[in-house]
Design an enzyme around this catalytic site. Structure first.
Site, PDB file in Angstrom:
ATOM      1  N   ASP A  34       1.924 -62.390  71.103  1.00 24.40           N
ATOM      2  CA  ASP A  34       0.692 -62.762  70.398  1.00 24.40           C
ATOM      3  C   ASP A  34      -0.444 -62.752  71.406  1.00 24.40           C
ATOM      4  O   ASP A  34      -0.214 -62.904  72.609  1.00 24.40           O
ATOM      5  CB  ASP A  34       0.834 -64.151  69.758  1.00 24.40           C
ATOM      6  CG  ASP A  34      -0.154 -64.376  68.611  1.00 24.40           C
ATOM      7  OD1 ASP A  34       0.274 -64.372  67.442  1.00 24.40           O
ATOM      8  OD2 ASP A  34      -1.378 -64.528  68.883  1.00 24.40           O
ATOM      9  N   ARG A  36      -2.579 -65.079  71.610  1.00 22.93           N
ATOM     10  CA  ARG A  36      -2.728 -66.450  72.120  1.00 22.93           C
ATOM     11  C   ARG A  36      -1.366 -67.028  72.465  1.00 22.93           C
ATOM     12  O   ARG A  36      -0.370 -66.738  71.795  1.00 22.93           O
ATOM     13  CB  ARG A  36      -3.449 -67.328  71.104  1.00 22.93           C
ATOM     14  CG  ARG A  36      -2.698 -67.498  69.801  1.00 22.93           C
ATOM     15  CD  ARG A  36      -3.571 -68.150  68.727  1.00 22.93           C
ATOM     16  NE  ARG A  36      -2.972 -67.921  67.417  1.00 22.93           N
ATOM     17  CZ  ARG A  36      -2.228 -68.820  66.781  1.00 22.93           C
ATOM     18  NH1 ARG A  36      -1.990 -69.988  67.291  1.00 22.93           N
ATOM     19  NH2 ARG A  36      -1.704 -68.539  65.597  1.00 22.93           N
ATOM     20  N   TYR A 143     -11.440 -56.660  55.232  1.00 22.89           N
ATOM     21  CA  TYR A 143      -9.985 -56.829  55.341  1.00 22.89           C
ATOM     22  C   TYR A 143      -9.273 -55.821  54.425  1.00 22.89           C
ATOM     23  O   TYR A 143      -8.342 -55.125  54.841  1.00 22.89           O
ATOM     24  CB  TYR A 143      -9.645 -58.261  54.945  1.00 22.89           C
ATOM     25  CG  TYR A 143      -8.176 -58.619  54.908  1.00 22.89           C
ATOM     26  CD1 TYR A 143      -7.399 -58.618  56.059  1.00 22.89           C
ATOM     27  CD2 TYR A 143      -7.574 -59.011  53.707  1.00 22.89           C
ATOM     28  CE1 TYR A 143      -6.063 -58.996  56.020  1.00 22.89           C
ATOM     29  CE2 TYR A 143      -6.246 -59.393  53.665  1.00 22.89           C
ATOM     30  CZ  TYR A 143      -5.485 -59.378  54.823  1.00 22.89           C
ATOM     31  OH  TYR A 143      -4.159 -59.752  54.782  1.00 22.89           O
TER      32      TYR A 143
HETATM   33  P1  NAD Z   1      -2.101 -65.159  60.906  1.00 24.77           P
HETATM   34  O1  NAD Z   1      -3.585 -65.109  60.982  1.00 24.77           O
HETATM   35  O2  NAD Z   1      -1.449 -66.455  60.591  1.00 24.77           O
HETATM   36  O3  NAD Z   1      -1.454 -64.614  62.257  1.00 24.77           O
HETATM   37  C1  NAD Z   1      -1.937 -63.462  62.891  1.00 24.77           C
HETATM   38  C2  NAD Z   1      -1.657 -63.590  64.361  1.00 24.77           C
HETATM   39  O4  NAD Z   1      -2.206 -62.439  65.003  1.00 24.77           O
HETATM   40  C3  NAD Z   1      -2.293 -64.820  65.015  1.00 24.77           C
HETATM   41  O5  NAD Z   1      -1.301 -65.604  65.657  1.00 24.77           O
HETATM   42  C4  NAD Z   1      -3.287 -64.235  66.009  1.00 24.77           C
HETATM   43  O6  NAD Z   1      -3.356 -64.980  67.235  1.00 24.77           O
HETATM   44  C5  NAD Z   1      -2.706 -62.853  66.251  1.00 24.77           C
HETATM   45  N1  NAD Z   1      -3.692 -61.885  66.719  1.00 24.77           N
HETATM   46  C6  NAD Z   1      -4.998 -61.751  66.354  1.00 24.77           C
HETATM   47  N2  NAD Z   1      -5.552 -60.748  67.038  1.00 24.77           N
HETATM   48  C7  NAD Z   1      -4.601 -60.223  67.845  1.00 24.77           C
HETATM   49  C8  NAD Z   1      -4.571 -59.168  68.786  1.00 24.77           C
HETATM   50  N3  NAD Z   1      -5.668 -58.441  69.051  1.00 24.77           N
HETATM   51  N4  NAD Z   1      -3.404 -58.905  69.414  1.00 24.77           N
HETATM   52  C9  NAD Z   1      -2.303 -59.644  69.166  1.00 24.77           C
HETATM   53  N5  NAD Z   1      -2.272 -60.668  68.310  1.00 24.77           N
HETATM   54  C10 NAD Z   1      -3.418 -60.950  67.639  1.00 24.77           C
HETATM   55  O7  NAD Z   1      -1.659 -64.031  59.853  1.00 24.77           O
HETATM   56  P2  NAD Z   1      -0.324 -63.961  58.967  1.00 24.77           P
HETATM   57  O8  NAD Z   1      -0.593 -64.689  57.727  1.00 24.77           O
HETATM   58  O9  NAD Z   1       0.840 -64.299  59.782  1.00 24.77           O
HETATM   59  O10 NAD Z   1      -0.355 -62.415  58.597  1.00 24.77           O
HETATM   60  C11 NAD Z   1       0.398 -61.447  59.278  1.00 24.77           C
HETATM   61  C12 NAD Z   1       0.194 -60.108  58.579  1.00 24.77           C
HETATM   62  O11 NAD Z   1       0.535 -60.235  57.195  1.00 24.77           O
HETATM   63  C13 NAD Z   1      -1.254 -59.614  58.594  1.00 24.77           C
HETATM   64  O12 NAD Z   1      -1.265 -58.198  58.652  1.00 24.77           O
HETATM   65  C14 NAD Z   1      -1.782 -60.047  57.245  1.00 24.77           C
HETATM   66  O13 NAD Z   1      -2.832 -59.227  56.820  1.00 24.77           O
HETATM   67  C15 NAD Z   1      -0.555 -59.844  56.386  1.00 24.77           C
HETATM   68  N6  NAD Z   1      -0.587 -60.622  55.150  1.00 24.77           N
HETATM   69  C16 NAD Z   1      -0.529 -61.990  55.188  1.00 24.77           C
HETATM   70  C17 NAD Z   1      -0.564 -62.692  53.993  1.00 24.77           C
HETATM   71  C18 NAD Z   1      -0.504 -64.198  53.958  1.00 24.77           C
HETATM   72  O14 NAD Z   1      -0.715 -64.793  52.892  1.00 24.77           O
HETATM   73  N7  NAD Z   1      -0.209 -64.865  55.071  1.00 24.77           N
HETATM   74  C19 NAD Z   1      -0.652 -62.004  52.771  1.00 24.77           C
HETATM   75  C20 NAD Z   1      -0.746 -60.618  52.787  1.00 24.77           C
HETATM   76  C21 NAD Z   1      -0.677 -59.927  53.987  1.00 24.77           C
HETATM   77  C1  AKB Z   2      -5.690 -63.508  52.582  1.00 27.35           C
HETATM   78  O1  AKB Z   2      -5.978 -64.317  51.666  1.00 27.35           O
HETATM   79  O2  AKB Z   2      -6.516 -62.931  53.293  1.00 27.35           O
HETATM   80  C2  AKB Z   2      -4.227 -63.189  52.782  1.00 27.35           C
HETATM   81  C3  AKB Z   2      -3.810 -62.043  51.929  1.00 27.35           C
HETATM   82  C4  AKB Z   2      -3.449 -62.248  50.526  1.00 27.35           C
HETATM   83  O3  AKB Z   2      -3.817 -60.928  52.389  1.00 27.35           O
HETATM   84  N1  AKB Z   2      -3.469 -64.374  52.502  1.00 27.35           N
END
Ligand code: NAD
Ligand code: AKB
Length: 320
Positions: A34, A36, A143
């Site tokens: 990650d 961070r 996004y």
């Molecule tokens: P999140 O924001 O909780 O986690 C993303 C992580 O990426 C963070 O820990 C952040 O520190 C890290 N990050 C940011 N920039 C970075 C970089 N340049 N290099 C390396 N790491 C970096 O997101 P999530 O909810 O875990 O989502 C993960 C994936 O799933 C994403 O592609 C998101 O679009 C997709 N997604 C999530 C959801 C949801 O509801 N959580 C829904 C649809 C799609």
């Molecule tokens: C967001 O709300 O941005 C995410 C997603 C549905 O992609 N949880």
């Protein structure tokens, strides 16, 4: 799938996916990375190899791949919808720049790549209920733009270079282990914490805003099953629609009152996130995923609610 590299591993999905992968494949087989450092007590750091890595920097990715020798990358690093509207350029750079670097490393090293797309890949011109697998994709958030372009890049790298790209269009994901990262569906996680802590919640979306949702266990299982599926059965290399249930804030408040009778909700609508939510599907059609590898969700809105409350409520003290 034997050795894994996960980007964005300290986020909402990564925190649970890394643990499941380590249970399945052994701790040493899964390198969590990650941007961070999540802290020494964070399970992703404490439970196996971890490396700080910026996915937009190809050379850092290359070094991690050389050191760990994965066969599969779960590429989770991204900026979510609300964060992306606050800083569209950063969202473009991380979401598309990062994916390009991952695909290039995968091409060179013959690695399989899992990339999450989202219900955000659709827009106001898309049929909203149900939203088909193949349909109009003209999202209005940065996004969403990065999710559509990312799907196309995955398609391109598969057809042009033979990279084993696979993806899912996740709905809003609900979980208790890690906080959500700044999206439009975050309300469906916040509401549980607020209900348990204060018995009330102020929602940033309107009461009747219906969106697709899923409990995290199902999402993690879907990603792992997809990566284990027979590649010849996968007609879609951009991303598959998957869904579990649909929720509105008013509807989930009603389900919560079955457990916390005094729970109350009010609304202070955020116009930016409301506009995003109003452009997303109300329900997506996941029949292509069911056909391709037998996808099926296990959690309903009610069983998810029971599981979330069980995890978040303090244990009852029965005295000495
Ligand atoms: P999140 O924001 O909780 O986690 C993303 C992580 O990426 C963070 O820990 C952040 O520190 C890290 N990050 C940011 N920039 C970075 C970089 N340049 N290099 C390396 N790491 C970096 O997101 P999530 O909810 O875990 O989502 C993960 C994936 O799933 C994403 O592609 C998101 O679009 C997709 N997604 C999530 C959801 C949801 O509801 N959580 C829904 C649809 C799609
Ligand atoms: C967001 O709300 O941005 C995410 C997603 C549905 O992609 N949880």
């Amino acid at each position: 799938m034997k050795r894994i590299l996960v980007t964005g591993a300290a986020g909402q999905i990564g925190t649970e996916l890394v643990l499941r992968l380590r249970e399945e494949l052994g701790a040493e087989a899964v390198l969590a990375t990650d941007l961070r450092f999540p802290g020494e007590d964070h399970p992703v750091f404490a439970g196996g190899p971890f490396r700080t890595l910026d996915c937009t920097r190809g050379e850092e990715l290359g070094l991690a791949v050389t050191a760990h020798r994965p066969d599969t990358v779960f590429h989770l690093a991204a900026l979510l919808s609300a964060v992306g509207e606050r800083d569209p350029l950063a969202a473009y750079r991380v979401n598309l720049g990062g994916l390009m670097e991952v695909l290039e490393v995968a091409r060179a090293g013959k690695l399989a790549v899992f990339t999450p797309s989202s219900i955000a890949a659709f827009g106001p011109d898309t049929p909203r209920d149900p939203t088909p697998q193949d349909t109009i994709q003209r999202p209005t958030s940065m996004y969403g733009v990065t999710k559509v372009a990312g799907e196309l890049l995955c398609d391109y790298y598969h057809h042009r270079f033979g990279v084993d790209t696979r993806g899912l269009r996740f709905p809003g994901l609900i979980s208790h282990s890690a906080p959500p990262g700044g999206g439009t569906t975050d309300w469906a996680v916040e509401i549980f914490h607020a209900a348990v802590a204060e018995g009330r919640y102020t929602c940033f979306l309107g009461a009747d805003t219906q969106l697709d949702m899923m409990y995290m266990d199902d999402a993690v299982r879907a990603a792992m099953e997809l990566m284990e599926a027979d590649g010849s059965a996968l007609r879609h290399r951009n991303a598959y629609n998957i869904t579990a249930f649909q929720l509105t804030p008013g509807g989930l408040a009603g389900i919560l009152r079955e457990h916390i009778p005094d729970f109350s909700i009010d609304y202070d609508v955020d116009p930016v996130r409301q506009a995003i939510a109003d452009s997303w599907p109300r329900r997506i059609d996941d029949s292509a995923a069911r056909e391709a590898w037998g996808w099926s969700p296990r959690f309903t809105a009610r069983s998810m609610t029971e599981t979330m409350l069980h995890a978040l409520r303090p244990p009852v003290n029965h005295g000495p």
